[in-house]
Design a protein around this motif. Structure first.
Motif, PDB file in Angstrom:
ATOM      1  N   ARG A 354     -13.491 -25.982   7.366  1.00 23.00           N
ATOM      2  CA  ARG A 354     -13.491 -24.540   7.113  1.00 23.00           C
ATOM      3  C   ARG A 354     -14.191 -23.809   8.260  1.00 23.00           C
ATOM      4  O   ARG A 354     -15.228 -24.274   8.756  1.00 23.00           O
ATOM      5  CB  ARG A 354     -14.202 -24.257   5.794  1.00 23.00           C
ATOM      6  CG  ARG A 354     -14.145 -22.806   5.329  1.00 23.00           C
ATOM      7  CD  ARG A 354     -14.552 -22.732   3.876  1.00 23.00           C
ATOM      8  NE  ARG A 354     -13.627 -23.505   3.044  1.00 23.00           N
ATOM      9  CZ  ARG A 354     -13.853 -23.810   1.777  1.00 23.00           C
ATOM     10  NH1 ARG A 354     -14.977 -23.428   1.203  1.00 23.00           N
ATOM     11  NH2 ARG A 354     -12.961 -24.502   1.082  1.00 23.00           N
ATOM     12  N   LEU A 356     -15.575 -19.940   8.978  1.00 22.69           N
ATOM     13  CA  LEU A 356     -15.822 -18.647   8.347  1.00 22.69           C
ATOM     14  C   LEU A 356     -16.126 -17.604   9.424  1.00 22.69           C
ATOM     15  O   LEU A 356     -17.151 -17.709  10.124  1.00 22.69           O
ATOM     16  CB  LEU A 356     -16.992 -18.736   7.374  1.00 22.69           C
ATOM     17  CG  LEU A 356     -16.853 -19.759   6.240  1.00 22.69           C
ATOM     18  CD1 LEU A 356     -17.530 -21.076   6.612  1.00 22.69           C
ATOM     19  CD2 LEU A 356     -17.456 -19.216   4.954  1.00 22.69           C
ATOM     20  N   HIS A 360     -12.681 -13.135   7.378  1.00 24.47           N
ATOM     21  CA  HIS A 360     -11.675 -14.153   7.097  1.00 24.47           C
ATOM     22  C   HIS A 360     -12.327 -15.522   6.916  1.00 24.47           C
ATOM     23  O   HIS A 360     -13.318 -15.840   7.577  1.00 24.47           O
ATOM     24  CB  HIS A 360     -10.645 -14.248   8.234  1.00 24.47           C
ATOM     25  CG  HIS A 360      -9.734 -13.068   8.331  1.00 24.47           C
ATOM     26  ND1 HIS A 360      -9.907 -12.078   9.275  1.00 24.47           N
ATOM     27  CD2 HIS A 360      -8.653 -12.704   7.592  1.00 24.47           C
ATOM     28  CE1 HIS A 360      -8.972 -11.162   9.136  1.00 24.47           C
ATOM     29  NE2 HIS A 360      -8.198 -11.515   8.115  1.00 24.47           N
ATOM     30  N   VAL A 361     -11.744 -16.308   6.017  1.00 17.46           N
ATOM     31  CA  VAL A 361     -12.136 -17.710   5.852  1.00 17.46           C
ATOM     32  C   VAL A 361     -10.912 -18.559   6.137  1.00 17.46           C
ATOM     33  O   VAL A 361      -9.888 -18.437   5.464  1.00 17.46           O
ATOM     34  CB  VAL A 361     -12.656 -17.990   4.425  1.00 17.46           C
ATOM     35  CG1 VAL A 361     -12.982 -19.479   4.273  1.00 17.46           C
ATOM     36  CG2 VAL A 361     -13.891 -17.151   4.129  1.00 17.46           C
ATOM     37  N   ASP A 363      -9.034 -22.230   6.514  1.00 20.20           N
ATOM     38  CA  ASP A 363      -9.026 -23.648   6.173  1.00 20.20           C
ATOM     39  C   ASP A 363      -8.341 -24.416   7.285  1.00 20.20           C
ATOM     40  O   ASP A 363      -7.322 -23.965   7.832  1.00 20.20           O
ATOM     41  CB  ASP A 363      -8.292 -23.877   4.851  1.00 20.20           C
ATOM     42  CG  ASP A 363      -9.043 -23.279   3.672  1.00 20.20           C
ATOM     43  OD1 ASP A 363     -10.270 -23.470   3.614  1.00 20.20           O
ATOM     44  OD2 ASP A 363      -8.401 -22.609   2.835  1.00 20.20           O
ATOM     45  N   TRP A 499     -23.498 -13.171   6.068  1.00 21.49           N
ATOM     46  CA  TRP A 499     -23.505 -14.507   6.656  1.00 21.49           C
ATOM     47  C   TRP A 499     -24.403 -15.456   5.853  1.00 21.49           C
ATOM     48  O   TRP A 499     -24.079 -16.627   5.668  1.00 21.49           O
ATOM     49  CB  TRP A 499     -23.955 -14.446   8.110  1.00 21.49           C
ATOM     50  CG  TRP A 499     -22.946 -13.783   8.995  1.00 21.49           C
ATOM     51  CD1 TRP A 499     -23.021 -12.538   9.521  1.00 21.49           C
ATOM     52  CD2 TRP A 499     -21.685 -14.317   9.411  1.00 21.49           C
ATOM     53  NE1 TRP A 499     -21.888 -12.250  10.266  1.00 21.49           N
ATOM     54  CE2 TRP A 499     -21.061 -13.337  10.210  1.00 21.49           C
ATOM     55  CE3 TRP A 499     -21.027 -15.519   9.198  1.00 21.49           C
ATOM     56  CZ2 TRP A 499     -19.812 -13.525  10.789  1.00 21.49           C
ATOM     57  CZ3 TRP A 499     -19.784 -15.719   9.785  1.00 21.49           C
ATOM     58  CH2 TRP A 499     -19.187 -14.735  10.562  1.00 21.49           C
ATOM     59  N   MET A 502     -22.475 -16.432   2.735  1.00 23.03           N
ATOM     60  CA  MET A 502     -21.405 -17.389   3.061  1.00 23.03           C
ATOM     61  C   MET A 502     -21.985 -18.771   3.373  1.00 23.03           C
ATOM     62  O   MET A 502     -21.422 -19.796   2.977  1.00 23.03           O
ATOM     63  CB  MET A 502     -20.582 -16.878   4.237  1.00 23.03           C
ATOM     64  CG  MET A 502     -19.837 -15.574   3.972  1.00 23.03           C
ATOM     65  SD  MET A 502     -18.654 -15.695   2.604  1.00 23.03           S
ATOM     66  CE  MET A 502     -17.369 -16.700   3.362  1.00 23.03           C
ATOM     67  N   THR A 506     -21.099 -22.091   1.156  1.00 16.23           N
ATOM     68  CA  THR A 506     -20.418 -23.204   1.821  1.00 16.23           C
ATOM     69  C   THR A 506     -21.259 -24.476   1.773  1.00 16.23           C
ATOM     70  O   THR A 506     -20.738 -25.571   1.532  1.00 16.23           O
ATOM     71  CB  THR A 506     -20.102 -22.846   3.283  1.00 16.23           C
ATOM     72  OG1 THR A 506     -19.373 -21.618   3.313  1.00 16.23           O
ATOM     73  CG2 THR A 506     -19.280 -23.931   3.949  1.00 16.23           C
TER      74      THR A 506
END
Length: 912
Positions: A354, A356, A360-361, A363, A499, A502, A506
């Motif tokens: 992933r 980040l 947008h994220v 894959d 951030w 996220m 994660t």
């Protein structure tokens, strides 16, 4: 300055939590200083603590070990059979039996010697030399001379010679996988940690037997010899008794019951024959000896050995190397598999999953080091070049990188840090390779990663001659260096809360996080310095990296669950990572993850319950793994344990089946294990379990074939004695039948392939008896059918005026032909064999029958054999009647299978 002491009553070093003490506290506890011990102090301490080596365990002498191999019920049965056959003058049979006994003893003797080599492998891990500071000067000594309080210098490539509390560190990284199971080298510091910190989190310690892969350090010896972490593992191994396998326990019980039954039957027959039917004692004694010889399953040890050996060969072709023969069958009875994570369930290849960016994220598809895979948003494949932040982040990860990605013979591998390798692979998937980076983005200077700074920086010049500085490192460190962020519309002020949120989300999914940032600037003084990386950076992305599960492991875990086998993950890795990998493998979903610290607080009763309820265990030490295996065994489970490090060796030895990794496993782990995986793949374990179940099936099939055939012979003679009939079989003829059928027919079942649906069954109960109620019924039924065919034919022929010798010849052939037919029946315990696959599916069955037929023809028609056994030639019509007696057994056995299948189906429908 702390005063030195030579007090011999100081507390023993092993009683301290050294990782939680400051340098001053360590020096005070050990009465030592940085200029090293004096020679006088060393002499006193070597007397007190002993040499820095692992004490070898007490072992039985070679002769005693050899004699103990005879202490086995199967060997007693074989020796008894050898004595009886020798008494009757059948010297060939006697020789075969004695050779089989010797082979079994030699194999057991060799295997026991190999098991003891596990301890030798651990002792071999100790470093032979050490660099110490004594009397204020540096010198090299034998590692065995180290004592607590010594000051030891470490450098890259050294093996740590004792347990050390680190005092000064310069970029020290230590490979501790053998002790902790961690896939990445541990970065060391001099900081203290809490007293209950797991071994993998004790960053201020360096442990005996581990390897320095980078940097330098100075440390003080706090434990030597048996008090080191390595020594504790050695002591655990010494204290573990090898377990008998389920099969050997079953065979032992079976042999005892059978031996009592044979003795009782023989005694009863002798008494009835002499006292009730007035046969002479000599005649009855010879008959009883023949009956006992026919009833003793002397073919069982040989068949068991052959069946297991064939299983070993089949497993070896599937990358499972068996070191202990009975482990083949034990695999088939496994109810729980405890597996390590790294490299067994996972690929041991760090992979970017992933990326980040702001807004947008992404894959990242593909696994491992092969640079093939797509980038996607919510399942929609995208082109990285259309997303500025993503494209720049990938470029940053490739350029700010010291690893190398190479392809050799179609295999991709990483040289250097696995995490940096993952960034290179992600770059390859986006079309930005290292080669492109070296040419269009020339590296001018760099600041290597240092644990105290927690970042790496590189200075590059692009194709237009513009200078760029790229950095990567721990997210919290990189965030402190950034003032802006890049998204699809350009550069914007940094949203720190976004951030951090996220990063938290994660990391909770088990991914290791790296942050990537850059700025378009040149070093102030021309050379890259720390002042150039203090601030003003633009954050590009957070990168989530994980060692992904093997695709085949996902399927294998599912297959094990389908087969009723619990799969548990026991790893030294962090709980979040273990939980995330477990979820992808369908292990422990919806259940808590237990850590080693929690296990340490549980008593045995609580742990026994938790071990069955929980499937993922993280930050587990050697003691925790061993306790988990023992808790599962105490609950009645048959446990297979996988591992690769020295820390796994005690649990591997304790488990019913220890499974070591062949590629990355230590010698200590391999020597403690029963099986070695040549490909380090969990899927191979599932394959081995399938083979183990097939081996057990084949042993059951042989016993179900052997007992009725022996029982049929015995019943023919016993019924004749009870009803004062002419004996249908002489002692010599009984032994002939036994010899022919045991040496040719039964062996074919060892080659039987696995039945369909074998992995759809539940594991058999660990305490299940070999002679179940169904077994007893089948043995009695087939024995009665064989007795009816042979004795009925014998009496029929006598009533027709046939001579006794001819009638006996027909009875002998009826028994042997019935066994040939029953051999085909025995291919499947319940499934029908009345189809092409049933008749021809095992060519060795046909070959065995083909080998037996000439022997019976010779017995019947050869003059030499007629002179020995009083046999006579038979006419085609008489052979036809013999064939009819055999068909009686075949049809009766198939009818019984049909009735049982219908009954079970009806019962299932009613319960459903």
């Amino acid at each position: 300055m702390i005063k030195r002491s030579t007090d011999h009553n100081m507390d023993p070093p092993q009683s301290m939590n050294w990782h939680s003490l400051t340098h001053a506290e360590v020096r005070q506890a050990l009465h030592a200083e940085m200029d090293g011990l004096t020679d006088a102090e060393v002499k006193q301490r070597i007397v007190r603590y002993g040499p820095n080596r692992l004490t070898p365990p007490k072992r039985r002498g070679t002769l005693l070990r050899l004699l103990m191999q005879f202490h086995n019920i199967l060997l007693y049965v074989m020796l008894g059979a050898a004595v009886i056959t020798a008494f009757l003058g059948h010297w060939v049979d006697t020789g075969v039996l004695l050779v089989a006994v010797v082979i079994n003893v030699v194999i057991g003797f060799i295997q026991e010697g190999k098991a003891e080599a596990a301890l030798d492998a651990i002792r071999a891990m100790l470093s032979p030399h050490a660099t110490v500071i004594r009397n204020g000067s540096r010198r090299e000594i034998e590692a065995a001379e180290l004592v607590p309080g010594d000051i030891v210098a470490l450098a890259s490539g050294d093996r740590v010679p004792a347990d050390l509390r680190l005092i000064s560190v310069k970029e020290l990284r230590v490979e501790e996988a053998a002790l902790t199971g961690e896939s990445l080298p541990s970065e060391k510091s001099t900081e203290t940690v809490s007293a209950d910190a797991p071994l993998g989190d004790r960053y201020g310690m360096a442990y005996s037997g581990t390897l320095v892969v980078y940097g330098q350090a100075i440390g003080m010896v706090v434990a030597t010899g048996g008090t080191t972490e390595l020594g504790k593992i050695n002591q655990m191994l010494t204290g573990i008794q090898s377990l008998s396998t389920p099969l050997l326990r079953q065979i032992d019980r079976f042999g005892r019951v059978l031996a009592l039954a044979i003795i009782g039957m023989s005694a009863a027959t002798f008494v009835l024959g002499t006292l009730w039917r007035d046969h002479t004692p000599a005649e009855m004694f010879m008959m009883v000896v023949a009956l006992a010889a026919s009833a003793i399953p002397e073919g069982l040890p040989a068949i068991m050995t052959v069946t297991l050996a064939l299983g070993v060969q089949r497993m070896a072709r599937r990358n499972a190397i068996i070191r202990h023969l009975p482990a083949v069958e034990t695999l088939g009875s496994v109810t729980v598999i405890c597996s390590d994570k790294t490299g067994t369930l996972t690929r041991n290849e760090m992979t970017v999953q992933r990326i980040l960016c702001a807004g947008h994220v992404f894959d990242v598809g593909g696994t491992g080091y092969v640079p093939l895979g797509d980038f996607s948003i919510d399942g929609r494949i995208i082109d990285p070049d259309h997303y500025t932040a993503l494209s720049m982040a990938i470029r940053s990860g490739v350029l700010c990188n010291d690893a190398r990605l190479r392809e050799e013979d179609g295999m991709w591998r990483v040289e250097g840090d696995p995490t940096e390798g993952a960034l290179l692979v992600a770059g390859g998937k986006a079309g930005f390779s290292q080669h492109a980076g070296d040419t269009a983005w020339h590296r001018i200077d760099s600041i290597p990663f240092e644990s105290q700074h927690r970042f790496m920086a590189t200075h590059h010049r692009d194709g237009d001659g513009e200078s760029w500085i790229f950095v990567k490192g721990a997210p919290e460190r990189i965030l402190d260096m950034c003032s802006s962020q890049l998204n699809h519309t350009g550069e914007h002020p940094l949203d720190v809360d976004y951030w951090r949120r996220m990063a938290t989300d994660t990391a909770a999914q088990g991914l290791r996080l790296l942050a990537l940032a850059c700025k378009r600037a040149a070093p102030v003084d021309g050379q890259l310095a720390f002042s150039d990386v203090e601030g003003g950076y633009m954050l590009l992305a957070l990168v989530g990296i994980i060692d992904p599960p093997r695709e085949e492991a996902i399927h294998a875990v599912s297959e094990c669950h389908h087969a009723g086998i619990r799969v548990k993950m026991i790893t030294g890795d962090h709980a979040e990572t273990a939980r995330a990998i477990g979820a992808q493998l369908a292990i422990g979903v919806g259940k808590p993850t237990i850590t080693g610290a929690e296990i340490a607080m549980m008593d045995d009763a609580v742990l026994r319950r938790v071990a069955m309820e929980v499937d993922v265990f993280a930050r587990a030490s050697p003691e925790h793994k061993l306790r988990l295996v023992q808790a599962l065994q105490d609950d009645g489970q048959v446990v297979a344990m996988t591992g690769d490090g020295v820390n796994d060796a005690p649990a591997l030895k304790c488990a019913d089946v220890g499974v070591a990794m062949g590629m990355k496993g230590t010698e200590a782990a391999k020597e403690a294990a029963d099986m070695v995986l040549a490909d380090d793949n969990f899927a191979t374990i599932a394959t081995a379990v399938r083979e183990g179940r097939a081996v057990y099936d084949n042993l059951k099939k042989f016993i179900l074939f052997m007992l009725p055939t022996n029982g049929g012979e015995a019943m023919v003679v016993i019924v004749a004695i009870l009803f004062e009939l002419t004996l249908p079989l002489t002692p010599a003829q009984v032994l002939w039948i036994n010899m022919v059928t045991s040496s040719t027919l039964g062996l074919a079942l060892a080659f039987e392939p696995a039945e369909h649906g074998i992995m759809s069954r539940r594991p058999r109960p660990p305490g299940e008896a070999l002679l179940s109620g169904f077994f007893v019924w089948r043995v009695l039924m087939v024995s009665v059918l064989m007795m009816t065919g042979a004795l009925g034919l014998f009496l029929w022929e006598l009533s027709d005026g046939t001579s006794v010798n001819t009638a006996r010849t027909m009875a002998v052939n009826a028994v042997v032909v019935a066994e040939m037919f029953y051999l085909v029946n025995s291919r499947y315990i319940l499934a029908p064999v009345t189809n092409w696959e049933g008749v021809t599916g095992n060519r060795y069955v046909l070959l065995a029958i083909a080998a037996c037929l000439p022997l019976q023809i010779a017995y019947t028609h050869a003059p030499v054999m007629q002179g020995i056994f009083d046999s006579t030639s038979l006419s085609p019509l008489e052979w036809g009647r013999v064939l009819g007696a055999g068909l009686l057994v075949f049809c009766g056995a198939e009818l019984e299978k049909f009735v049982i299948r219908r009954t079970r189906l009806a019962s299932h429908l009613v319960s459903a």
